[in-house]
Enzyme design. Sequence first.
Site: not given
Length: 193
Positions: A23, A70, A95, A116
């Site tokens: 991530h 997020n 990513d 997200n």
Amino acid sequence: MEKETWLVVGLGNPGAQYAHTRHNAGFDTVSILSDRWHAPLTKKKCSGLLAETTYAGKRVVLCQPQTFMNLSGQCVAELLSWYKCPLDHLLVIYDDIDLPLARLRVRKSGSAGTHNGMRSIMANVPGQEFPRVRVGVGAKPEGWDLADWVLSHYSIREEQDAMRDAFTRAADCVEDWLQNGIDHAMQTYNQKA
């Protein structure tokens, strides 16, 4: 008149436990640019860690949001407002599980897809018309939870080497964008496996 600013934002999660996970592809790419340009990410502003520097005659701000993935849009909205930046002067690196490991995909604009961090950005900025570089981290294996997969580390040496190369190419792509524009960067980096 003050020089226009160009923003390069790499998405990721802050904290040592998230360093170099799938991530954090955006963080890893921005770190390479920070080292390459001798521009340490030490300034705390706009909910991010920033480096303000000059590249190719342009005023450039590198950013690693510190909001967690997020809520990335909070940081990006603050940056755009603070630096009075038009949307097309923003480039976001993140990513992508839908791309093969280490493959780059450069786009001028588009939707957030399932990411997200990008969803948060789209919810907080006025449009989708900003370039982005997606770095493939490979599809989630059978039986894995998605969150566990994107927060996992690259387990084998071949993966680590391939991703290091991908981050380097993503950093090259950012430099190409700053020097030659997004069309040139797309032409150059979308073709490379």
